[in-house]
Design a protein around this motif. Sequence first.
Motif, PDB file in Angstrom:
ATOM      1  N   ILE A  38       0.967  -1.187   0.132  1.00 55.82           N
ATOM      2  CA  ILE A  38       0.061  -0.068  -0.179  1.00 55.82           C
ATOM      3  C   ILE A  38       0.950   1.154  -0.059  1.00 55.82           C
ATOM      4  O   ILE A  38       0.395   2.361  -0.475  1.00 55.82           O
ATOM      5  CB  ILE A  38      -0.823  -0.052   1.320  1.00 55.82           C
ATOM      6  CG1 ILE A  38      -2.112  -1.235   0.994  1.00 55.82           C
ATOM      7  CG2 ILE A  38      -1.626   1.260   1.330  1.00 55.82           C
ATOM      8  CD1 ILE A  38      -2.742  -1.261   2.289  1.00 55.82           C
ATOM      9  N   VAL A  77      -5.313   3.308   6.481  1.00 57.76           N
ATOM     10  CA  VAL A  77      -4.724   4.228   5.446  1.00 57.76           C
ATOM     11  C   VAL A  77      -5.452   5.536   5.614  1.00 57.76           C
ATOM     12  O   VAL A  77      -6.544   5.594   5.038  1.00 57.76           O
ATOM     13  CB  VAL A  77      -4.606   3.618   4.120  1.00 57.76           C
ATOM     14  CG1 VAL A  77      -3.604   4.353   3.417  1.00 57.76           C
ATOM     15  CG2 VAL A  77      -4.132   2.058   4.252  1.00 57.76           C
ATOM     16  N   LYS A 118      -9.110   5.544  -4.830  1.00 59.24           N
ATOM     17  CA  LYS A 118      -8.046   5.076  -3.962  1.00 59.24           C
ATOM     18  C   LYS A 118      -8.329   3.594  -3.320  1.00 59.24           C
ATOM     19  O   LYS A 118      -7.475   2.665  -3.209  1.00 59.24           O
ATOM     20  CB  LYS A 118      -7.699   5.658  -2.619  1.00 59.24           C
ATOM     21  CG  LYS A 118      -7.107   7.309  -3.237  1.00 59.24           C
ATOM     22  CD  LYS A 118      -5.760   7.012  -3.924  1.00 59.24           C
ATOM     23  CE  LYS A 118      -5.477   8.309  -4.173  1.00 59.24           C
ATOM     24  NZ  LYS A 118      -4.160   8.279  -5.300  1.00 59.24           N
ATOM     25  N   SER A 119      -9.710   3.273  -3.179  1.00 63.23           N
ATOM     26  CA  SER A 119     -10.034   1.982  -2.635  1.00 63.23           C
ATOM     27  C   SER A 119      -9.675   0.682  -3.885  1.00 63.23           C
ATOM     28  O   SER A 119      -9.228  -0.209  -3.732  1.00 63.23           O
ATOM     29  CB  SER A 119     -11.691   1.810  -2.289  1.00 63.23           C
ATOM     30  OG  SER A 119     -11.818   2.634  -1.272  1.00 63.23           O
ATOM     31  N   ILE A 147      -6.023   0.285  -3.716  1.00 61.53           N
ATOM     32  CA  ILE A 147      -5.469  -0.695  -2.584  1.00 61.53           C
ATOM     33  C   ILE A 147      -5.897  -2.183  -3.149  1.00 61.53           C
ATOM     34  O   ILE A 147      -5.217  -3.055  -2.775  1.00 61.53           O
ATOM     35  CB  ILE A 147      -6.165  -0.192  -1.394  1.00 61.53           C
ATOM     36  CG1 ILE A 147      -5.439   1.192  -0.788  1.00 61.53           C
ATOM     37  CG2 ILE A 147      -6.050  -1.422  -0.323  1.00 61.53           C
ATOM     38  CD1 ILE A 147      -6.386   1.697   0.145  1.00 61.53           C
ATOM     39  N   LYS A 153      -3.449  -3.531  -5.428  1.00 59.00           N
ATOM     40  CA  LYS A 153      -1.972  -3.698  -4.727  1.00 59.00           C
ATOM     41  C   LYS A 153      -2.251  -4.954  -4.039  1.00 59.00           C
ATOM     42  O   LYS A 153      -1.332  -5.966  -3.673  1.00 59.00           O
ATOM     43  CB  LYS A 153      -1.738  -2.641  -4.023  1.00 59.00           C
ATOM     44  CG  LYS A 153      -1.475  -1.333  -4.678  1.00 59.00           C
ATOM     45  CD  LYS A 153      -0.016  -1.565  -5.420  1.00 59.00           C
ATOM     46  CE  LYS A 153       0.274  -0.134  -6.331  1.00 59.00           C
ATOM     47  NZ  LYS A 153       1.461  -0.097  -6.760  1.00 59.00           N
ATOM     48  N   VAL A 190     -11.464  -4.542   2.111  1.00 56.77           N
ATOM     49  CA  VAL A 190     -11.080  -2.873   1.858  1.00 56.77           C
ATOM     50  C   VAL A 190     -12.513  -2.292   2.011  1.00 56.77           C
ATOM     51  O   VAL A 190     -13.595  -2.358   1.189  1.00 56.77           O
ATOM     52  CB  VAL A 190     -10.369  -2.691   0.543  1.00 56.77           C
ATOM     53  CG1 VAL A 190     -10.097  -1.479   0.325  1.00 56.77           C
ATOM     54  CG2 VAL A 190      -9.226  -3.467   0.368  1.00 56.77           C
TER      55      VAL A 190
END
Length: 1011
Positions: free
Chosen positions: A72, A94, A105-106, A109, A112, A129
Amino acid sequence: MKWLSSLSIERPVTTIMLIVTMIALGLVSLVGLPVELMPNLNFPVITVATGYSGVAPQDMEELVTKPIENAIESIEGVKTMTSSSKEGMSHVVVEFEWGTNLDSKSIDIKDKINLIKRMLPSDIDDPIVSKRNIMKNEVAMKLNLSGGNLSDLKKIADDVLKPKFERIPGVGSVDIYGGLDKEILVKVDPYKLESYGLTVDSLINLLRTASVNMPAGNIKEGGKEFLVRILGKAESVNDIKNIVISNKNGNTLYLKDVVDIMLGTEDRDNYNRFNGKESISLNLIKESGGNTVSIADNAKKMMKTLKNELPEGVKLTIGQDKSTYIKDSMSMVRDSALMALVLAAIILFIFLKNIRATLIISTAIPTSIIFTFVLIKYKGISMNLLSLGGLALGVGMLVDNSVIVLENIYRHLTEYKKPVIEAARDGAAEMGLPILASTATTVAVFLPVAFTKGIAGEIFRDFSYTVAFSLLASMIVALTFVPMISSKILKEGRETNKEGKLFVKLKEKYSKWIGIALSNRWKTLGIAVFIFAIVITAGIKFVGLDFFPSTDSGEYTVTATLPTGFDLEKANKIGKKIEKIVKANKYTKKYITQVTKKTIIVDVETPSKDLRKVSIEDISSNIREKMKNIPDITYTVKGSSRGGGGGGAAIQVSIQGDNYVILEKLSNKVKEKIKSLKGIVDVESSFEGGNPEVRIKINREKAEYYGLNISYISSIINSKMAGIVPLKIQSSGQDIKVKLILKKEYRDSIKKLEDILISTRNGETVRLKEIANFEQGEGPTQILREDKRREIIVSANNSGISLGNATKEITKAINGIKFPSGYSYKFGGSQKSMMEAMQSLVVAFLIAIFLVYMILASQFESFILPAIIMISVPFSLVGVYLGLMITGFSLSITVMIGIIMLAGIVVNNAIVLIDYINLLKAREIDRHEAIKKAGKTRLRPILMTTTTTVFGMIPLAMGIGASSDFYQPLAISVIFGLSVSTLLTLIVIPVLYSLFDDFHIWYMKKRGKAE
């Protein structure tokens, strides 16, 4: 602006229809507006949570948490990353910068994590998440089920109540605490099994396959087709007991022959009590976007319908209703607004001494407020403490525009003897630009707050929009409705300027004071600067600093943390001692207790603050003092703060480094230092003792020889020590677990653990001790990390001391501790949030000052006059600090909002004064006389607007009613700031005007230009 007032007078029907339309739209918008205590706060935080059953905190950190963190950290925009690794659980938080698009951004993540999944253990739970919403997972209501045995009550809660309440709109889930589930226990003696040539694994497989109903095809006969079903599902304890293990030579071996089987209840893992009596709690959890008031209202209706469905003697009651406080808070704001409206009308009548004039303005205020709801609904703002509080605080300000217009119309009618229509038109037109400027300056100061990033902006955005909308509405009303209705209601020849003898004398006195001040300009300015310096210096020294003002919601929570290793029964005894202390307090109304092996939580409700003589903080201190007599626990006693201050401890000191042994020693030193400080309470550490553990180190070579892997061995050990549920049976409509577990005597020592049999893939067995080494140790119950560095957090609350002063004292104490190289500390929690919010609001204040200056410069076509007007802003700080010192409040986020408000309010008086001075000078009146005449003429509207604004905020400043303490310091700051600023402005602004005018004349002469 002249055309607008003229148009409203010439077309009264159109104007009336405009006002009626505004009111109608406002009332329509008001219907259906959601009601909440606070606005929906969306923090820029994303969490990643996953589980890995039975894995120690250190292994969770190494196997799960670190890989996720490493993946992350490369994502753009990450501000801070914290994590918690506990037994069987990893939680990574985060934090991004405010304003970040969390949806994208979710996705980043998740992408990743998908890339590193092969690096994670194959049998962990899928990482979840999710975006964090402070309003999500909030308890809207707690219900209490009592009046029967706990297993029957649990069945009613699970099968009847939970599904019904989960169907209520806005309810995300219903969490059940307490009660006992029925369970069939299959207790195994491993040595007895060995004598029969059996293993625990073979029994598990037998149970999984021995209780099933299966289809077996179809049969056609007599023109019909029959479905063939084999019915082998167990439905009772006897069915389980009589499961056949083997049948050789007519000798049948049943399950009951080799194990002990009984119907009982699951092992307790908690106790739940309501007012000291065992019961079941059903917590109605609000989903994101759910409305607490709506949920509570629907739940109460549901309870009425369920009353007759429950068995005799079983009662479903309300344990905690969060909507009550919200409704009380809304009532407080509504009552404050109505009281402010009445007070403003009384003040207006005292000044105007004319019932018709007073009615004109008194009608203008509610019109502005009602129309504001149109803009509120359009903006998607709910009816909450902030939005309605903005209206309540703004009632006094809404009068200003109408007062200035009406007073000027009145003056044209009585002093200049103009016909009423001409007086209404000219009086309104003359004040058009000053009103536009004063409204623009006040609205302008709220724009930076509305667009401020951070928690302060999130919380006060609704407040800022509401005040701005209401002021814009009041300006429209003042420039249309007031001149139109004045032209119809006021009568020529019948209106007189009834100022009263007292006010006439005051005007004469004020005229003399201006004359004296103008004759002693530098002395006057020196005295003003001296007052400013003395008060501000004293204020900075004696006024504390807090995040939010403490609010008294009538609730507090006692949380006790127990040492690792306590069993549930010992924890329950301590829980009863705490209940005894709580019950003994005369202000206790009701309480809910939840007990686990690690934690005891007692939520206590008291009467509302208006019905008791002591504060919730005093009650908490009393409980805290008595809790000292209970050994072996750490505890906190904290009032429920619903003003936006957030949950958790107010003070959090993070000690950071790499070695947990060193961190533990440092954290203990910090904890002891903090404990010794006066005004610091509820001190506890995230590292409380060790977690006793048996470490089993598998010999990989030996395990591989037997065809075993670590994951399989771990699952076998876990199933035998903790038990496994291979099947469920259904009896009387209730699912009952069948749990297979080793007898207690084979689970209560390390030696028995070593002798556990593990089945190999070729059908043989091997004892655990043959493929593993055992050692005892102690590990942390959880491992915390921030930005990939380990940390231990020492937390506390402040009592009787401001958060700012508490932080100073703690800093002094910790600085006396020598930290090794690579180890450091920093503040988190409310102190960190407070400093970030304060910095944001200081920037917003500076931007507001700049915007006000730009607006004034545009109005006056001058760079000098706005600077003179802006002098009234620092003078308002004198009043703010005086008010805080007199009342004992700290400088908080709400006070900062009040200071920003003052930046837009206090300049209005100076605008009105200087605008008229310029007007008189344009008529070629001597400057000295123009200043004196302007002062006398504008004294009444200045005092009227100031007094109505001040009296409009008095109801909230009194601090009566639910949530009023949230706004009390803000109202006090504005009242004192505006009052002192007005008094100084009436003297200092004319002096500064004359000084700058002299400078201007000198400058123009020097340049060789005529004045």
